[in-house]
Motif scaffolding. Structure first.
Motif, PDB file in Angstrom:
ATOM      1  N   SER A 177      30.386  37.181  56.282  1.00 59.97           N
ATOM      2  CA  SER A 177      29.371  36.662  57.531  1.00 59.97           C
ATOM      3  C   SER A 177      29.795  35.352  58.337  1.00 59.97           C
ATOM      4  O   SER A 177      29.389  35.588  59.239  1.00 59.97           O
ATOM      5  N   ASN A 178      30.685  34.727  57.286  1.00 59.48           N
ATOM      6  CA  ASN A 178      30.737  33.601  58.221  1.00 59.48           C
ATOM      7  C   ASN A 178      32.419  33.458  58.677  1.00 59.48           C
ATOM      8  O   ASN A 178      32.846  32.390  59.035  1.00 59.48           O
ATOM      9  N   GLY A 179      33.080  34.476  58.624  1.00 62.45           N
ATOM     10  CA  GLY A 179      34.461  34.474  58.931  1.00 62.45           C
ATOM     11  C   GLY A 179      35.354  33.644  58.228  1.00 62.45           C
ATOM     12  O   GLY A 179      36.242  33.059  58.802  1.00 62.45           O
ATOM     13  N   ILE A 180      35.170  33.598  56.838  1.00 66.48           N
ATOM     14  CA  ILE A 180      36.146  32.602  56.215  1.00 66.48           C
ATOM     15  C   ILE A 180      36.498  33.303  54.926  1.00 66.48           C
ATOM     16  O   ILE A 180      35.800  34.280  54.543  1.00 66.48           O
ATOM     17  N   LYS A 181      37.403  32.806  54.038  1.00 68.23           N
ATOM     18  CA  LYS A 181      37.689  33.600  52.761  1.00 68.23           C
ATOM     19  C   LYS A 181      36.953  32.985  51.653  1.00 68.23           C
ATOM     20  O   LYS A 181      36.501  31.891  51.889  1.00 68.23           O
ATOM     21  N   PRO A 182      36.737  33.766  50.712  1.00 64.28           N
ATOM     22  CA  PRO A 182      36.006  33.295  49.503  1.00 64.28           C
ATOM     23  C   PRO A 182      36.587  31.992  48.937  1.00 64.28           C
ATOM     24  O   PRO A 182      35.653  31.234  48.544  1.00 64.28           O
ATOM     25  N   GLU A 183      37.921  31.659  48.987  1.00 65.44           N
ATOM     26  CA  GLU A 183      38.202  30.308  48.518  1.00 65.44           C
ATOM     27  C   GLU A 183      37.885  29.027  49.340  1.00 65.44           C
ATOM     28  O   GLU A 183      38.058  27.995  48.952  1.00 65.44           O
ATOM     29  N   MET A 184      37.138  29.447  50.511  1.00 65.48           N
ATOM     30  CA  MET A 184      36.838  28.330  51.488  1.00 65.48           C
ATOM     31  C   MET A 184      35.440  27.829  51.036  1.00 65.48           C
ATOM     32  O   MET A 184      35.078  26.798  51.336  1.00 65.48           O
ATOM     33  N   TYR A 185      35.110  28.519  49.943  1.00 63.06           N
ATOM     34  CA  TYR A 185      33.632  27.905  49.439  1.00 63.06           C
ATOM     35  C   TYR A 185      33.728  27.163  48.375  1.00 63.06           C
ATOM     36  O   TYR A 185      34.756  27.097  47.137  1.00 63.06           O
ATOM     37  N   LYS A 186      33.058  26.168  48.229  1.00 62.56           N
ATOM     38  CA  LYS A 186      32.981  25.055  47.034  1.00 62.56           C
ATOM     39  C   LYS A 186      31.614  25.675  46.006  1.00 62.56           C
ATOM     40  O   LYS A 186      30.620  25.638  46.877  1.00 62.56           O
ATOM     41  N   LEU A 187      31.772  25.722  44.746  1.00 61.59           N
ATOM     42  CA  LEU A 187      30.782  26.018  44.238  1.00 61.59           C
ATOM     43  C   LEU A 187      29.867  24.710  43.687  1.00 61.59           C
ATOM     44  O   LEU A 187      30.201  24.249  42.635  1.00 61.59           O
ATOM     45  N   THR A 188      29.065  24.437  44.522  1.00 58.47           N
ATOM     46  CA  THR A 188      28.086  23.304  44.178  1.00 58.47           C
ATOM     47  C   THR A 188      26.617  23.384  43.977  1.00 58.47           C
ATOM     48  O   THR A 188      25.999  22.876  43.353  1.00 58.47           O
ATOM     49  N   GLY A 189      26.205  24.727  44.729  1.00 55.16           N
ATOM     50  CA  GLY A 189      24.807  24.953  44.733  1.00 55.16           C
ATOM     51  C   GLY A 189      24.235  24.292  45.965  1.00 55.16           C
ATOM     52  O   GLY A 189      24.888  23.657  46.548  1.00 55.16           O
ATOM     53  N   PHE A 190      23.001  24.578  46.363  1.00 60.71           N
ATOM     54  CA  PHE A 190      22.351  24.187  47.731  1.00 60.71           C
ATOM     55  C   PHE A 190      21.570  22.978  47.421  1.00 60.71           C
ATOM     56  O   PHE A 190      20.781  22.889  46.390  1.00 60.71           O
ATOM     57  N   PRO A 191      22.057  21.801  48.206  1.00 56.66           N
ATOM     58  CA  PRO A 191      20.975  20.702  48.110  1.00 56.66           C
ATOM     59  C   PRO A 191      19.537  20.920  48.170  1.00 56.66           C
ATOM     60  O   PRO A 191      18.856  20.166  47.278  1.00 56.66           O
ATOM     61  N   ARG A 192      18.965  21.778  48.795  1.00 54.63           N
ATOM     62  CA  ARG A 192      17.490  21.855  48.814  1.00 54.63           C
ATOM     63  C   ARG A 192      17.061  22.374  47.578  1.00 54.63           C
ATOM     64  O   ARG A 192      15.868  22.428  47.177  1.00 54.63           O
ATOM     65  N   ASN A 193      17.705  23.339  46.662  1.00 52.65           N
ATOM     66  CA  ASN A 193      17.351  23.583  45.632  1.00 52.65           C
ATOM     67  C   ASN A 193      17.457  22.516  44.502  1.00 52.65           C
ATOM     68  O   ASN A 193      16.781  22.793  43.451  1.00 52.65           O
TER      69      ASN A 193
END
Length: 404
Positions: A177-193
């Motif tokens: 969806s965002n045109g990036i690779k899965p490894e570009m994500y940091k597993l942090t959770g969402f701030p609003r949650n």
């Protein structure tokens, strides 16, 4: 609703792009520790960016950070609270844009700049996202995306330091969806949650003002997703829909039913608005809970006992509370064809599929009686969606940024 006056003209865009490039030539400095925040095309103070910005204000006041906005009223409000804020379309805003090292955003580059072409190539973007839904978004929708939105997303993906996600599973299915690779994500959770685990005092104050202190046996929120194409969203799309019968049931059992339309449906979906207005006139037990009443959905969710939705990201958020969710996917075949899903919708549905008002009211009765047959379904999906269930997402994101 969003103030349409905030939308910049073509002339202003051109002037702004030229000014930003000129200022960039003069500054040419990315060694500062300046951090920017923005959301919803500069119109609102909300969402993951707001949650993280407020967390910085509480825990890292020595850091250099600013909220950027196009909304004069919002600018004045934040200034009155002594918070660092600047107008996107001001000389100061342009200077900050070209001076900053990082920028947090939730929707697109217009959260911090009038036009994506004005964003300096050296600015490191951090995508907090507006949400992680089952439906395809951005570059991955089956029917294609607007050219301007596509260009904005592609530019942001090239400059992205990282994006945040809630689990390895969601990083994998969200990446396209965002045109990036899965490894570009940091597993942090969402701030609003984080608000879901520890609701701020302001959330309780909003709820008490809204209800006037009245107590209800149950509070149910109906929040469908936005349809990109026609036919647009329908609420209560039942052959046996009877507004008077629904109102009578809610009054009999002292249930508060909240209706939350997507902000886009509030602008241009007149049939849906007409249905909502008709229902609100039926009884005080049916009320609007749109962005005009509650800017932050996650301020509202802790006070909701059950959710009605379809394909919206809101049901992923609500999983954190492990409370009943009811689904009305009346246009499932069409929606899947035009939009598409990140994972099999019906196979992993954490609640009943409802097609009549009679079925809906029966599930309301089950809720009143404590009959919850889908707790295990919700727990299994939640285990895929969430790695952390601790309310410390802001802390993890700040650690990633301040460590560099």
């Amino acid at each position: 609703m969003r103030n349409k006056g905030i939308m910049p003209s073509r002339l202003l865009k051109s002037w702004y792009i030229c000014l930003s490039k000129a200022v960039g030539l003069l500054i040419n400095n990315r060694n500062s520790n300046l951090i920017l925040f923005g959301a919803r095309d500069g119109a609102y103070f909300m969402d993951n960016s707001r949650a993280l910005y407020e967390w910085f204000n509480k825990h890292h006041t020595s850091e250099n950070y600013y909220w950027l906005t196009l909304n004069p009223a919002l600018e004045a409000s934040l200034k009155a609270q002594g918070l660092p804020v600047a107008r996107i379309d001001s000389l100061k805003g342009v200077w900050l844009l070209n001076k900053a090292k990082y920028a947090f955003y939730t929707n697109r580059l217009r959260d911090i700049a009038i036009d994506y072409r004005a964003v300096p190539s050296g600015l490191k973007m951090i995508f907090l996202s507006h949400g992680q839904s089952i439906k395809n978004t951005r570059l991955a929708v089956n029917a294609g995306v607007d050219a301007g939105y596509r260009n904005d997303t592609l530019v942001a993906s090239r400059q992205m330091a990282f994006a945040v996600s809630t689990s390895p599973f969601m990083a994998k299915v969200q990446a396209a969806s965002n045109g990036i690779k899965p490894e570009m994500y940091k597993l942090t959770g969402f701030p609003r949650n984080d608000w879901m685990f520890r609701p701020p005092a302001s959330a309780l104050e909003e709820w008490q003002r809204f209800t006037g202190g009245k107590q209800y046996s149950k509070v149910i929120l109906y929040a469908p997703t936005w349809r990109r194409k026609t036919p647009k969203t329908m609420m209560f799309p039942f052959a046996d829909f009877e507004p008077a019968a629904l109102a009578a049931y809610l009054e009999q059992y002292n249930i508060l039913l909240l209706l939350r339309l997507h902000v886009q449906d509030l602008r241009d979906n007149k049939p849906c608005i007409d249905v909502v207005e008709q229902l609100v006139q039926q009884t005080p037990n049916i009320r609007l809970a749109t962005i005009n009443e509650f800017v932050e959905t996650n301020f509202l969710l802790p006070y909701v006992d059950a959710l009605i939705s379809d394909y919206s990201s809101i049901y992923h958020d609500f999983l954190l509370l492990n409370r009943p969710i009811y689904f009305i996917p009346y246009d499932l075949e069409r929606f899947e064809k035009e939009n598409g899903f990140k994972y099999p919708y019906l196979d992993m549905l954490p609640g009943p599929k409802i097609s009549t008002q009679q079925e809906l009211l029966q599930h309301f009765s089950n809720l009143l009686n404590g009959d919850d047959q889908y707790s295990g379904h919700r727990e299994r999906l939640s285990a895929l969606i969430y790695t952390f269930l601790d309310g410390d997402s802001c802390k993890r994101i700040a650690k990633e940024v301040l460590a560099t």
